[in-house]
Design an enzyme around this catalytic site. Sequence first.
Site, PDB file in Angstrom:
ATOM      1  N   HIS A 102      92.884  12.145  64.496  1.00 11.47           N
ATOM      2  CA  HIS A 102      91.573  11.927  64.033  1.00 11.47           C
ATOM      3  C   HIS A 102      91.386  10.600  63.397  1.00 11.47           C
ATOM      4  O   HIS A 102      91.441  10.018  62.470  1.00 11.47           O
ATOM      5  CB  HIS A 102      91.472  12.797  62.590  1.00 11.47           C
ATOM      6  CG  HIS A 102      90.288  12.992  61.949  1.00 11.47           C
ATOM      7  ND1 HIS A 102      89.142  12.128  62.106  1.00 11.47           N
ATOM      8  CD2 HIS A 102      89.742  13.971  60.953  1.00 11.47           C
ATOM      9  CE1 HIS A 102      88.116  12.620  61.645  1.00 11.47           C
ATOM     10  NE2 HIS A 102      88.503  13.565  60.751  1.00 11.47           N
ATOM     11  N   ARG A 108      84.226  17.074  67.649  1.00 11.41           N
ATOM     12  CA  ARG A 108      85.439  17.887  66.924  1.00 11.41           C
ATOM     13  C   ARG A 108      85.682  18.948  67.624  1.00 11.41           C
ATOM     14  O   ARG A 108      84.728  19.860  67.934  1.00 11.41           O
ATOM     15  CB  ARG A 108      84.871  17.849  65.500  1.00 11.41           C
ATOM     16  CG  ARG A 108      86.051  18.821  64.915  1.00 11.41           C
ATOM     17  CD  ARG A 108      86.018  18.889  63.190  1.00 11.41           C
ATOM     18  NE  ARG A 108      86.395  17.920  62.914  1.00 11.41           N
ATOM     19  CZ  ARG A 108      86.598  17.364  61.505  1.00 11.41           C
ATOM     20  NH1 ARG A 108      86.069  18.500  60.445  1.00 11.41           N
ATOM     21  NH2 ARG A 108      86.786  16.303  60.852  1.00 11.41           N
ATOM     22  N   ARG A 163      82.451  15.971  55.602  1.00 17.47           N
ATOM     23  CA  ARG A 163      82.402  14.693  55.527  1.00 17.47           C
ATOM     24  C   ARG A 163      82.021  13.820  56.740  1.00 17.47           C
ATOM     25  O   ARG A 163      81.467  12.913  56.924  1.00 17.47           O
ATOM     26  CB  ARG A 163      83.605  14.159  54.804  1.00 17.47           C
ATOM     27  CG  ARG A 163      83.627  14.036  53.259  1.00 17.47           C
ATOM     28  CD  ARG A 163      85.076  14.296  52.878  1.00 17.47           C
ATOM     29  NE  ARG A 163      85.404  15.678  53.121  1.00 17.47           N
ATOM     30  CZ  ARG A 163      85.087  16.683  52.452  1.00 17.47           C
ATOM     31  NH1 ARG A 163      84.544  16.633  51.348  1.00 17.47           N
ATOM     32  NH2 ARG A 163      85.707  18.050  52.742  1.00 17.47           N
ATOM     33  N   THR A 164      83.055  14.363  57.833  1.00 18.41           N
ATOM     34  CA  THR A 164      82.934  13.685  59.218  1.00 18.41           C
ATOM     35  C   THR A 164      81.504  13.581  59.701  1.00 18.41           C
ATOM     36  O   THR A 164      81.003  12.566  60.137  1.00 18.41           O
ATOM     37  CB  THR A 164      83.889  14.067  60.077  1.00 18.41           C
ATOM     38  OG1 THR A 164      85.207  14.127  59.422  1.00 18.41           O
ATOM     39  CG2 THR A 164      84.172  13.181  61.203  1.00 18.41           C
ATOM     40  N   LYS A 184      77.316  31.212  74.753  1.00 19.10           N
ATOM     41  CA  LYS A 184      77.320  31.622  76.115  1.00 19.10           C
ATOM     42  C   LYS A 184      78.309  31.422  76.870  1.00 19.10           C
ATOM     43  O   LYS A 184      78.399  31.841  78.098  1.00 19.10           O
ATOM     44  CB  LYS A 184      75.919  31.183  76.480  1.00 19.10           C
ATOM     45  CG  LYS A 184      74.796  31.581  75.826  1.00 19.10           C
ATOM     46  CD  LYS A 184      73.588  31.016  76.570  1.00 19.10           C
ATOM     47  CE  LYS A 184      72.333  30.728  75.664  1.00 19.10           C
ATOM     48  NZ  LYS A 184      70.994  30.305  76.474  1.00 19.10           N
TER      49      LYS A 184
HETATM   50  C1  NCD Z   1      90.303  16.618  57.732  1.00 17.86           C
HETATM   51  C2  NCD Z   1      90.300  17.113  59.218  1.00 17.86           C
HETATM   52  O1  NCD Z   1      89.309  17.935  59.586  1.00 17.86           O
HETATM   53  O2  NCD Z   1      91.264  16.844  59.672  1.00 17.86           O
HETATM   54  N1  NCD Z   1      88.893  16.405  57.061  1.00 17.86           N
HETATM   55  C3  NCD Z   1      88.240  15.425  57.314  1.00 17.86           C
HETATM   56  O3  NCD Z   1      88.049  15.180  58.552  1.00 17.86           O
HETATM   57  N2  NCD Z   1      88.125  14.666  56.213  1.00 17.86           N
HETATM   58  C4  NCD Z   1      91.412  17.314  56.727  1.00 17.86           C
HETATM   59  C5  NCD Z   1      91.289  18.809  56.598  1.00 17.86           C
HETATM   60  O4  NCD Z   1      90.806  19.309  57.206  1.00 17.86           O
HETATM   61  O5  NCD Z   1      92.243  19.010  55.826  1.00 17.86           O
END
Ligand code: NCD
Length: 333
Positions: A159, A131, A80-81, A110
């Site tokens: 997040h 991320r 999703r993100t 690398k």
């Molecule tokens: C979350 C995350 O990556 O922290 N997912 C997201 O971004 N929607 C929650 C999760 O991974 O459980």
Amino acid sequence: MEYMKTLPKLFDFEAMPKRETLGNGLTGLDVISVDQLNREKLSYIFHRAHEMRELVERVGACDLLKGYVLACLFYEPSTRTSASFIAAMERLGGSVIPITQGVKFSSVSKGESLPDTIRTLEQYADVIVLRHPDLGSAQVAAEAAGIPIINAGDGAGEHPTQALLDLFTIYEELGRVEGLKVAMVGDLRYGRTVHSLTRLLMQYDDVSLRFVSPDTLRLPLNLMNQLLDRKIKVRETNDVADVIENADVLYVTRIQKERFSDPALYDEVKGCYEITPELMKRAKEKMVVMHPLPRVGEIHTAVDSDPRAAYFRQVKNGMFVRMALLAAVLGKA
Ligand code: NCD
């Protein structure tokens, strides 16, 4: 210079519109923690997110960010993100460098350092979404970069854009945040979405928070202390049944298996909660069930058809909020 002398000019730069930025208080900002976002900034983003919804519903896309490039750098899995940031950028007419297949096909495999990778991508892009599994990595990236860094999850830290879309969803579903009872369920220790949303909710008056988790996965102490310092009403319990009847928002989360150093500890808590249609019968008629997703059994699929199940609407809101944030950070909205 000798080698340039003979060619006529290809571009009439004077006739082209200049890249100008609006001063919106968010332009150029590294979005690392929700603590950077006060009520005024939140309201600004949510207003813009509303407009973005209307834009998408009426015409699908526009060229507000035409000529802008987003680098999406993901060292951890994401559906999703990453997809919503890509969709957001493309619906605003911008384009994306997607390094989202883990980083195994990039120079990271690398042994390249995070600052070097960031300093490389900023040569191509106008904004970077990152991320990374390490807490504090977004800050490290922001220090290396001269362009905005948006934290899309730094380990068990924060997040922020998820919390923005969570809060936007609460507004969209219930029309207000003040006075609500929000119950967070699951992995409150490692769940970064819980950490960011809790921090955002601290800014609202008269919000009561209920934290439901196994003892080993309780909210980090520093966060709990901040809530207590601010005199926010909080309660901790192990049992969803204690909170289901009074909650306005039930925010369910996955146990973050990947953050456990000892698999035996994960086995002790896996599958400890499941929201079922039976449980939902005891909840308020106007309650909303949210989840950042992915779910791995915490919400029974039979709950999906319940009108109170907001988690897929929440997914869509993520795109609108990220459209608003990208445009704001790039000074175009
Ligand atoms: C979350 C995350 O990556 O922290 N997912 C997201 O971004 N929607 C929650 C999760 O991974 O459980």
